[in-house]
Design an enzyme around this catalytic site. Structure first.
Site, PDB file in Angstrom:
ATOM      1  CD  GLU A 110      83.078   3.394   7.390  1.00  0.00           C
ATOM      2  OE1 GLU A 110      81.979   3.882   7.049  1.00  0.00           O
ATOM      3  OE2 GLU A 110      83.309   3.024   8.542  1.00  0.00           O
ATOM      4  CG  ASP A 149      79.482  -5.719   5.341  1.00  0.00           C
ATOM      5  OD1 ASP A 149      78.695  -6.598   5.724  1.00  0.00           O
ATOM      6  OD2 ASP A 149      79.208  -4.510   5.371  1.00  0.00           O
ATOM      7  CG  HIS A 177      78.772   2.687   6.197  1.00  0.00           C
ATOM      8  ND1 HIS A 177      79.463   2.582   7.384  1.00  0.00           N
ATOM      9  CD2 HIS A 177      77.636   1.948   6.390  1.00  0.00           C
ATOM     10  CE1 HIS A 177      78.796   1.828   8.220  1.00  0.00           C
ATOM     11  NE2 HIS A 177      77.678   1.428   7.658  1.00  0.00           N
ATOM     12  CG  ASN A 196      79.425   6.666   7.902  1.00  0.00           C
ATOM     13  OD1 ASN A 196      78.663   5.855   7.394  1.00  0.00           O
ATOM     14  ND2 ASN A 196      80.678   6.386   8.186  1.00  0.00           N
TER      15      ASN A 196
HETATM   16  C1  F6R Z   1      76.031  -4.583   7.190  1.00  0.00           C
HETATM   17  C2  F6R Z   1      76.409  -3.413   6.416  1.00  0.00           C
HETATM   18  C3  F6R Z   1      76.292  -2.031   6.953  1.00  0.00           C
HETATM   19  C4  F6R Z   1      74.952  -1.791   7.631  1.00  0.00           C
HETATM   20  C5  F6R Z   1      74.841  -0.350   8.160  1.00  0.00           C
HETATM   21  C6  F6R Z   1      73.568  -0.130   8.933  1.00  0.00           C
HETATM   22  O1  F6R Z   1      76.236  -5.788   6.464  1.00  0.00           O
HETATM   23  O2  F6R Z   1      76.856  -3.583   5.334  1.00  0.00           O
HETATM   24  O3  F6R Z   1      76.453  -1.122   5.902  1.00  0.00           O
HETATM   25  O4  F6R Z   1      73.917  -2.032   6.720  1.00  0.00           O
HETATM   26  O5  F6R Z   1      75.928  -0.079   8.991  1.00  0.00           O
HETATM   27  O6  F6R Z   1      73.575  -0.923  10.077  1.00  0.00           O
HETATM   28  P1  F6R Z   1      72.297  -1.060  11.007  1.00  0.00           P
HETATM   29  O7  F6R Z   1      71.279  -1.789  10.225  1.00  0.00           O
HETATM   30  O8  F6R Z   1      72.780  -1.878  12.173  1.00  0.00           O
HETATM   31  O9  F6R Z   1      71.896   0.311  11.371  1.00  0.00           O
END
Ligand code: F6R
Length: 271
Positions: A146, A67, A141, A139
């Site tokens: 989301e 992403d 995701h 959450n």
């Molecule tokens: C990042 C991504 C997100 C993160 C998730 C956890 O490329 O796709 O889904 O993996 O938000 O983020 P952290 O590791 O910062 O807690």
């Protein structure tokens, strides 16, 4: 779904890095799907160590990042391209062919639908993703899919939830622009990967981890659909695993699986 619980975050990084090493040594032109965020930073550090020790080479590896924030240039320090260069690619610079490292940059005025479609085509042309690395949002995701994202979704633009914006605000300065939209691989894009490793560390992920492993499969909790993928490994530190139901079962199964995998190898579907 295989669940592996490691003592520390370092041990998690070590374990995942060794899976990647094994995969690339088995299939040198492997295609990896990569994630950003706080969770994989230790993993990338470990991969650099393996690279410096000549245990792995990325010469023939293709990568696709999961992403990218919408309307953030790749050179912007908040972009995920910048993140990947900083934490991995620049450190293995002489080795990786950056034209094989793909990102989802979409700036204002560019059509996100076309960029999403093109990304899908590039993944197909690369032969699909062999191993997708995922983090987990508190959450539920995965990527920036989301809650309420369709399980059939392909790469596209998504509006971020307030929860995700709040979770990620720690990475932005007070007056810095924080995007509320992002380009992301879709859930169906992720599920098309041959193997998936989801990493979660820290107590703040423990509820999301429990819902991922044993919650109802629902678009309200996007990660839950991983229960239906045949080759998913969830790798946790003890804090992230603290709310997993039936933990003894997973600890025991991981031991048994390890013995078999050491005997017969990993990633048996990859040729
Ligand atoms: C990042 C991504 C997100 C993160 C998730 C956890 O490329 O796709 O889904 O993996 O938000 O983020 P952290 O590791 O910062 O807690």
């Amino acid at each position: 779904m295989e669940v592996i619980i490691c003592d520390t975050q370092e041990a998690v990084a070590d374990r995942v890095a060794n899976y990647i090493k094994y995969l690339i040594n088995k299939k040198e032109n492997a295609t990896l799907g990569l994630a950003t965020g706080s969770t994989p930073i230790k993993l990338y550090k470990k991969l650099i160590e393996l690279y410096n020790n000549n245990e792995v080479t990325f010469k023939k590896t293709t990568t696709f990042n999961l992403d990218e924030y919408y309307n953030i240039d790749g050179d912007n320090i908040q972009s995920y391209r910048y993140f990947m260069n900083k934490y991995l690619f620049n450190k293995i610079d002489i080795d990786i062919d950056k034209s094989k490292a793909h990102f989802l940059i979409c700036l204002e005025g560019e059509n996100p639908n076309l960029i999403g479609d093109l990304y899908e085509k590039k993944i197909i042309n690369a032969g699909g993703i062999d191993l997708q690395i995922l983090g987990l949002g508190s959450n539920g995701h995965i990527g920036f899919n989301e809650p309420s994202s369709s399980f059939m979704s392909k790469t596209r633009i998504k509006t971020l939830t307030q929860k995700t914006i709040d979770d990620n605000s720690r990475l932005f300065n007070k007056n810095e622009y924080q995007p509320n939209m992002a380009m992301t691989m879709g859930i169906s894009t992720i599920l098309n990967a041959k193997y998936i490793i989801l990493i979660a560390t820290g107590e703040n992920k423990s509820d999301a981890v429990n819902r991922l492993i044993s919650g109802a499969i629902s678009s309200k909790n996007p990660a839950s659909i991983l229960q239906n993928h045949k080759n998913v490994i969830v790798i946790l530190d003890e804090d992230a695993s603290s709310k997993v139901n039936n933990i003894d079962y997973y600890l025991n199964a991981a031991k048994e699986n390890k013995k078999l995998q050491e005997q017969f190898g990993y990633f048996h579907e990859l040729k």
